[in-house]
Scaffold this motif. Structure first.
Motif, PDB file in Angstrom:
ATOM      1  N   GLU A 148       0.832  -1.203   0.000  1.00 44.50           N
ATOM      2  CA  GLU A 148       0.000   0.000   0.000  1.00 44.50           C
ATOM      3  C   GLU A 148       0.865   1.251   0.000  1.00 44.50           C
ATOM      4  OE1 GLU A 148      -2.605  -0.433   3.331  1.00 44.50           O
ATOM      5  OE2 GLU A 148      -3.903  -1.880   2.304  1.00 44.50           O
ATOM      6  N   ALA A 149       1.938   1.237   0.779  1.00 51.41           N
ATOM      7  CA  ALA A 149       2.844   2.391   0.814  1.00 51.41           C
ATOM      8  C   ALA A 149       3.527   2.580  -0.535  1.00 51.41           C
ATOM      9  CB  ALA A 149       3.892   2.217   1.916  1.00 51.41           C
ATOM     10  N   ALA A 150       3.941   1.477  -1.159  1.00 53.96           N
ATOM     11  CA  ALA A 150       4.571   1.564  -2.470  1.00 53.96           C
ATOM     12  C   ALA A 150       3.583   2.062  -3.515  1.00 53.96           C
ATOM     13  CB  ALA A 150       5.131   0.204  -2.877  1.00 53.96           C
ATOM     14  N   ALA A 151       2.331   1.608  -3.422  1.00 53.76           N
ATOM     15  CA  ALA A 151       1.306   2.064  -4.368  1.00 53.76           C
ATOM     16  C   ALA A 151       1.053   3.559  -4.199  1.00 53.76           C
ATOM     17  CB  ALA A 151       0.019   1.275  -4.173  1.00 53.76           C
ATOM     18  N   GLU A 152       1.018   4.021  -2.963  1.00 57.21           N
ATOM     19  CA  GLU A 152       0.820   5.454  -2.711  1.00 57.21           C
ATOM     20  C   GLU A 152       1.982   6.274  -3.250  1.00 57.21           C
ATOM     21  OE1 GLU A 152      -0.867   8.916  -1.849  1.00 57.21           O
ATOM     22  OE2 GLU A 152      -1.857   6.963  -1.689  1.00 57.21           O
ATOM     23  N   GLU A 153       3.201   5.764  -3.044  1.00 54.99           N
ATOM     24  CA  GLU A 153       4.382   6.459  -3.554  1.00 54.99           C
ATOM     25  C   GLU A 153       4.363   6.498  -5.080  1.00 54.99           C
ATOM     26  OE1 GLU A 153       9.204   5.970  -3.407  1.00 54.99           O
ATOM     27  OE2 GLU A 153       8.020   5.188  -1.735  1.00 54.99           O
ATOM     28  N   LEU A 154       3.916   5.405  -5.674  1.00 52.57           N
ATOM     29  CA  LEU A 154       3.810   5.354  -7.138  1.00 52.57           C
ATOM     30  C   LEU A 154       2.772   6.344  -7.647  1.00 52.57           C
ATOM     31  CD1 LEU A 154       4.814   3.971  -9.685  1.00 52.57           C
ATOM     32  CD2 LEU A 154       3.044   2.233  -9.350  1.00 52.57           C
ATOM     33  N   ARG A 155       1.629   6.447  -6.948  1.00 57.81           N
ATOM     34  CA  ARG A 155       0.602   7.427  -7.340  1.00 57.81           C
ATOM     35  C   ARG A 155       1.147   8.850  -7.246  1.00 57.81           C
ATOM     36  NH1 ARG A 155      -2.508   4.902  -3.587  1.00 57.81           N
ATOM     37  NH2 ARG A 155      -3.382   3.010  -4.415  1.00 57.81           N
ATOM     38  N   ARG A 156       1.881   9.128  -6.162  1.00 53.89           N
ATOM     39  CA  ARG A 156       2.470  10.453  -5.971  1.00 53.89           C
ATOM     40  C   ARG A 156       3.482  10.769  -7.073  1.00 53.89           C
ATOM     41  NH1 ARG A 156       5.583  10.083  -1.514  1.00 53.89           N
ATOM     42  NH2 ARG A 156       3.891   8.941  -0.538  1.00 53.89           N
ATOM     43  N   ALA A 157       4.333   9.787  -7.378  1.00 56.21           N
ATOM     44  CA  ALA A 157       5.332   9.985  -8.435  1.00 56.21           C
ATOM     45  C   ALA A 157       4.664  10.176  -9.785  1.00 56.21           C
ATOM     46  CB  ALA A 157       6.289   8.800  -8.478  1.00 56.21           C
ATOM     47  N   SER A 158       3.576   9.448 -10.019  1.00 58.83           N
ATOM     48  CA  SER A 158       2.840   9.586 -11.274  1.00 58.83           C
ATOM     49  C   SER A 158       2.243  10.983 -11.403  1.00 58.83           C
ATOM     50  CB  SER A 158       1.734   8.529 -11.336  1.00 58.83           C
ATOM     51  OG  SER A 158       0.954   8.690 -12.484  1.00 58.83           O
ATOM     52  N   ALA A 159       1.702  11.495 -10.310  1.00 61.42           N
ATOM     53  CA  ALA A 159       1.144  12.854 -10.336  1.00 61.42           C
ATOM     54  C   ALA A 159       2.246  13.882 -10.596  1.00 61.42           C
ATOM     55  CB  ALA A 159       0.436  13.161  -9.025  1.00 61.42           C
ATOM     56  N   GLU A 160       3.412  13.691  -9.961  1.00 58.06           N
ATOM     57  CA  GLU A 160       4.531  14.610 -10.187  1.00 58.06           C
ATOM     58  C   GLU A 160       5.025  14.529 -11.616  1.00 58.06           C
ATOM     59  OE1 GLU A 160       7.436  13.638  -7.240  1.00 58.06           O
ATOM     60  OE2 GLU A 160       6.270  14.493  -5.598  1.00 58.06           O
ATOM     61  N   LEU A 161       5.038  13.328 -12.167  1.00 55.79           N
ATOM     62  CA  LEU A 161       5.451  13.159 -13.560  1.00 55.79           C
ATOM     63  C   LEU A 161       4.467  13.839 -14.500  1.00 55.79           C
ATOM     64  CD1 LEU A 161       7.489  11.950 -15.489  1.00 55.79           C
ATOM     65  CD2 LEU A 161       6.158   9.841 -15.486  1.00 55.79           C
ATOM     66  N   ALA A 162       3.181  13.740 -14.199  1.00 54.52           N
ATOM     67  CA  ALA A 162       2.176  14.409 -15.021  1.00 54.52           C
ATOM     68  C   ALA A 162       2.373  15.924 -14.973  1.00 54.52           C
ATOM     69  CB  ALA A 162       0.768  14.035 -14.554  1.00 54.52           C
ATOM     70  N   GLU A 163       2.665  16.455 -13.780  1.00 63.10           N
ATOM     71  CA  GLU A 163       2.920  17.895 -13.656  1.00 63.10           C
ATOM     72  C   GLU A 163       4.157  18.300 -14.455  1.00 63.10           C
ATOM     73  OE1 GLU A 163       3.194  19.000  -9.550  1.00 63.10           O
ATOM     74  OE2 GLU A 163       1.226  18.172  -9.070  1.00 63.10           O
ATOM     75  N   ALA A 164       5.214  17.489 -14.369  1.00 64.73           N
ATOM     76  CA  ALA A 164       6.433  17.788 -15.114  1.00 64.73           C
ATOM     77  C   ALA A 164       6.186  17.712 -16.612  1.00 64.73           C
ATOM     78  CB  ALA A 164       7.542  16.820 -14.719  1.00 64.73           C
TER      79      ALA A 164
END
Length: 155
Positions: A14-30
């Protein structure tokens, strides 16, 4: 004991999935920031092209200005990426470097020996091939090391 281990594994996933979601959102912003920078660069190049053709600016000045704009856009695109995404993006630059190598090989093999810029073109092409090769090898080494961090350890 197995339930505790299963609970820990679930929590880790669950923690890894949350981190992946966060990274995905940051990648979308970038990605959005990069698209915006690319649009601005295209507008600037179109304006530059119009000015160059209407005012009689030499081709060298036109190309130097386009290069300077590309440097600024590249700088701002790279520095707008969060540090957590630099390693995955490093592996993506391998594809960009392969395009650089293709262009450099064209510059090296171009039949411009009779022109004054023939030797310069060939020299810069060889330098570009060497630097892009180092970038590609380094990118693959970083990617390999990053992926090895996620492999299960034996034992």
């Amino acid at each position: 004991m197995q339930e505790t281990h299963a609970e820990q594994t679930t929590e880790e996933l669950e923690a890894a999935a949350e981190e992946l979601r966060r990274a995905s959102a940051e990648l979308a912003e970038a990605s959005e920031a990069a698209d915006l920078a690319a649009d601005r660069a295209t507008e600037a190049l179109n304006t530059l092209d119009t000015l160059a053709h209407s005012s009689g600016v030499s081709e060298f000045v036109y190309l130097a200005a386009a290069f300077a704009l590309a440097c600024f856009v590249g700088y701002y695109v790279v520095w707008s990426v969060t540090p957590a995404l630099h390693t995955p993006l490093m592996s993506v630059t391998n594809a960009v470097s392969s395009v650089v190598i293709v262009g450099a090989l064209i510059a090296v093999g171009a039949d411009v020996a009779q022109s004054p810029a023939g030797g310069l073109s060939r020299t810069l092409g060889v330098i570009a091939v060497a630097l892009a090769s180092v970038n590609i090898v380094g990118g693959f080494m970083v990617t390999s090391r990053m992926l090895s961090m996620y492999k299960k350890k034996a034992g």
